[in-house]
Design a protein around this motif. Structure first.
Motif: not given
Length: 221
Positions: A81-92
């Motif tokens: 959907h056009g997003a840039l994934v920054v990072k996972s933070i624990g379980d998010s």
């Protein structure tokens, strides 16, 4: 005694290796480099509900697979959907939508579609969990729009994002129902006239003793 330091601060310094003390007093190593760039983006967070309790009874291999299926599945939907994934933070998972920086309402359709798609795919995600002998997963989605600060990290090829918009997006996440989605008021003011969605007032988020920030749940009509 080092000038300007209290007795308590000196006691803390005595517990820190001398070489580390010197490094902290001098120029810090730039593990995170702030570019000074500020931009307005739609920011999103998808967060698992109760994962700590759920994973307490799983093996290390199962825990790894549990998080992997969920976070990679959500990341794939976000990117679609056009997003840039920054990072996972624990379980998010933290992500943002670059095209929303121009305030053009048509670019805010994708964030809403993304969140709804994440919710609609819960059956597929949990079917995959079941195939691997894993518990079902519940999750919450939150989004908001506002200014963020960009930074480069030595551990990531993607710009990291910081600032009050990210913080608020994280805080309002808990106001969503399990397997639900909420948005903050700044984003709501942009998308409130979208006919294909229903927006209902959720509990306000307190930004301080004198200021309540409106939050809205999002449903597809």
């Amino acid at each position: 005694m080092t000038p300007g330091l209290t007795l308590q601060e000196l006691e803390i310094l005595e517990k820190i290796p001398y070489t580390l003390t010197q490094r902290l007093e001098n120029r810090l190593e730039e593990v995170v480099s702030f570019s000074g760039t500020h931009q307005n983006y739609c920011v999103g967070i998808v967060d698992m509900v109760g994962s700590t309790k759920v994973t307490a009874h799983l093996s290390k291999e199962q825990v790894t697979q549990y998080y992997s299926i969920f976070l990679n599945g959500m990341a794939m939907i976000a990117k679609d959907h056009g997003a840039l994934v920054v990072k996972s933070i624990g379980d998010s998972l933290l992500f943002y939508f670059p095209k929303t920086s121009d305030y053009d309402t048509k670019h805010f359709v994708c964030p809403l579609k993304c969140g709804i798609s994440m919710l609609e795919c819960s059956e597929i995600i949990n079917s995959k969990m079941k195939k691997h002998g894993l518990p079902a997963v519940n999750y919450r989605i939150s989004m908001d729009f506002g200014r963020v600060m960009l930074a480069n990290s030595v551990s990531s090829s993607c710009d990291d994002i910081f600032g009050s918009t990210v913080n608020v997006c994280s805080k309002i996440n808990r106001l969503a129902e399990p397997n639900g989605m909420v948005i903050g008021n700044d984003m709501y003011e942009i998308v409130k006239d979208f006919d294909e969605y229903d927006f209902k007032s959720a509990p306000d988020y307190s930004l301080g003793l004198l200021y309540k920030y409106p939050v809205y749940s999002v449903l597809k009509k």
